[in-house]
Design a protein around this motif. Structure first.
Motif, PDB file in Angstrom:
ATOM      1  N   SER A 174       1.030  -1.360  -0.389  1.00  0.00           N
ATOM      2  CA  SER A 174       0.446   0.223  -0.028  1.00  0.00           C
ATOM      3  C   SER A 174       0.788   0.775  -0.061  1.00  0.00           C
ATOM      4  O   SER A 174       2.039   1.583   0.537  1.00  0.00           O
ATOM      5  CB  SER A 174      -0.976   0.489   1.220  1.00  0.00           C
ATOM      6  OG  SER A 174      -1.564   1.079   1.521  1.00  0.00           O
ATOM      7  N   ASN A 175       0.364   2.376  -0.357  1.00  0.00           N
ATOM      8  CA  ASN A 175       1.143   3.604  -0.789  1.00  0.00           C
ATOM      9  C   ASN A 175       0.062   4.913   0.163  1.00  0.00           C
ATOM     10  O   ASN A 175       0.976   5.830   0.040  1.00  0.00           O
ATOM     11  CB  ASN A 175       0.875   3.797  -2.200  1.00  0.00           C
ATOM     12  CG  ASN A 175       2.427   3.901  -3.286  1.00  0.00           C
ATOM     13  OD1 ASN A 175       2.892   3.408  -2.125  1.00  0.00           O
ATOM     14  ND2 ASN A 175       2.263   4.534  -3.964  1.00  0.00           N
ATOM     15  N   ASN A 176      -0.497   3.943   0.863  1.00  0.00           N
ATOM     16  CA  ASN A 176      -1.640   5.020   1.880  1.00  0.00           C
ATOM     17  C   ASN A 176      -0.734   4.616   3.564  1.00  0.00           C
ATOM     18  O   ASN A 176      -0.645   3.614   4.472  1.00  0.00           O
ATOM     19  CB  ASN A 176      -2.685   4.264   2.807  1.00  0.00           C
ATOM     20  CG  ASN A 176      -3.574   4.929   3.042  1.00  0.00           C
ATOM     21  OD1 ASN A 176      -2.681   5.796   4.217  1.00  0.00           O
ATOM     22  ND2 ASN A 176      -4.305   5.149   3.202  1.00  0.00           N
ATOM     23  N   GLN A 177       0.215   5.178   3.508  1.00  0.00           N
ATOM     24  CA  GLN A 177       0.983   5.659   4.550  1.00  0.00           C
ATOM     25  C   GLN A 177       0.400   5.837   6.394  1.00  0.00           C
ATOM     26  O   GLN A 177       0.663   5.873   7.548  1.00  0.00           O
ATOM     27  CB  GLN A 177       2.620   6.944   4.683  1.00  0.00           C
ATOM     28  CG  GLN A 177       2.997   6.143   3.155  1.00  0.00           C
ATOM     29  CD  GLN A 177       3.590   4.248   3.718  1.00  0.00           C
ATOM     30  OE1 GLN A 177       4.378   4.432   4.791  1.00  0.00           O
ATOM     31  NE2 GLN A 177       4.211   4.357   1.957  1.00  0.00           N
ATOM     32  N   SER A 178      -0.604   6.404   5.971  1.00  0.00           N
ATOM     33  CA  SER A 178      -1.207   7.450   7.104  1.00  0.00           C
ATOM     34  C   SER A 178      -2.327   5.947   8.051  1.00  0.00           C
ATOM     35  O   SER A 178      -2.104   6.104   9.108  1.00  0.00           O
ATOM     36  CB  SER A 178      -2.347   8.151   6.601  1.00  0.00           C
ATOM     37  OG  SER A 178      -3.675   7.613   5.858  1.00  0.00           O
ATOM     38  N   GLY A 179      -2.141   5.170   6.985  1.00  0.00           N
ATOM     39  CA  GLY A 179      -2.971   3.982   7.816  1.00  0.00           C
ATOM     40  C   GLY A 179      -4.604   4.521   7.758  1.00  0.00           C
ATOM     41  O   GLY A 179      -5.368   3.253   7.870  1.00  0.00           O
ATOM     42  N   VAL A 180      -5.215   5.230   7.586  1.00  0.00           N
ATOM     43  CA  VAL A 180      -6.740   5.937   7.491  1.00  0.00           C
ATOM     44  C   VAL A 180      -6.560   5.855   5.671  1.00  0.00           C
ATOM     45  O   VAL A 180      -6.441   6.272   4.762  1.00  0.00           O
ATOM     46  CB  VAL A 180      -6.396   7.297   7.160  1.00  0.00           C
ATOM     47  CG1 VAL A 180      -8.116   7.242   7.946  1.00  0.00           C
ATOM     48  CG2 VAL A 180      -6.002   7.107   9.184  1.00  0.00           C
TER      49      VAL A 180
END
Length: 257
Positions: free
Chosen positions: A202-208
């Motif tokens: 995943s490129n979503n580093q925020s986890g949200v």
């Protein structure tokens, strides 16, 4: 082999040649080493009766398997063409009937939530790819229907062939999504974690994760029901219009008389 649906006599009268064909059917291409596998393919092409019809539906997949996995052995493909000339006209678009845009879109929605850009009209050497993630050089193959066994977990023989074909593109990484497993997951985050567990980073580093663009199961059912109703109404309208035209032609014929 799935394409070797050779009729055989009862076991009590089984000949040596039919017993040998049983061995070939029990053996499984992915379990053999490269040298033995190629030898086995040649043996099968030599023994496979031209007049048999049972394996014909699977010739496209067999041809594509040889074309990509054994690209360095064009003589094997030529042997197939000599025995079955019609296979020379088969191209890699034979995979397209297995591709369902609705499933591609469903997986794509979760890839978007993972901040991943993807393509659903990508080809590698003429082979249509279900989903391609350019940034990762990642092939995502959706395993469903004919690619799964009755248990919906393990791959069928066709599934293993498809897996081998995609893995032959060594400059890319391939992951295989079992659509049945994916659909059984209840919540959106579980689906994200499933994709990550397969190797889709995943490129979503925020986890949200934003799931606002993803329909819930109830919304999907409602959407499908509405689409089905629209199709029914379209068919009814077409049939009604055809009936009106037939009546009109009938009336004009009576007036002419």
């Amino acid at each position: 082999f799935f394409f070797l649906m050779i009729r055989r006599p009862p076991r009590s009268t089984q000949s040596r040649s039919s017993a040998a064909s049983d061995v070939y059917k029990r053996q499984y291409l992915p379990t053999l080493n490269l040298e033995n596998e190629l030898e086995l393919i040649n043996q099968i092409l030599d023994k496979l009766p031209v007049e048999e019809q049972n394996h014909r539906d699977n010739l496209p997949l067999f041809k594509i398997f040889i074309q990509y996995v054994y690209a360095n052995h064009p003589e094997v493909l030529q042997k197939l063409y000599q025995k079955y000339p019609q296979t020379e006209k088969i191209d890699s678009k034979a995979f397209l009937p297995y591709k369902q845009n609705s499933i591609v879109q469903k997986i794509g929605n979760y890839l978007k939530a993972m901040n991943l850009e993807y393509q659903d009209s990508f080809e590698i050497n003429g082979l249509p790819i279900d989903i391609y993630i350019p940034e990762k050089k990642l092939i995502v193959k959706l395993m469903r229907g004919p690619f799964l066994n009755y248990d919906k977990v393990s791959y069928s023989i066709k599934g293993h062939y498809v897996k081998r074909i995609h893995e032959s593109f060594t400059e890319y990484k391939s992951v295989f999504v079992n659509i049945n497993d994916f659909n059984l997951l209840v919540d959106n985050m579980s689906k994200i974690n499933y994709l990550i567990s397969l190797g889709i980073e995943s490129n979503n580093q925020s986890g949200v994760y934003d799931f606002s663009h993803i329909q819930s199961r109830d919304e999907e059912r409602q959407s499908h029901a509405e689409q089905d109703q629209d199709r029914i109404e379209e068919v009814v309208e077409e049939e009604t219009e055809e009936h009106r035209e037939e009546l009109s032609e009938h009336d004009l014929g009576e007036e002419a008389e």
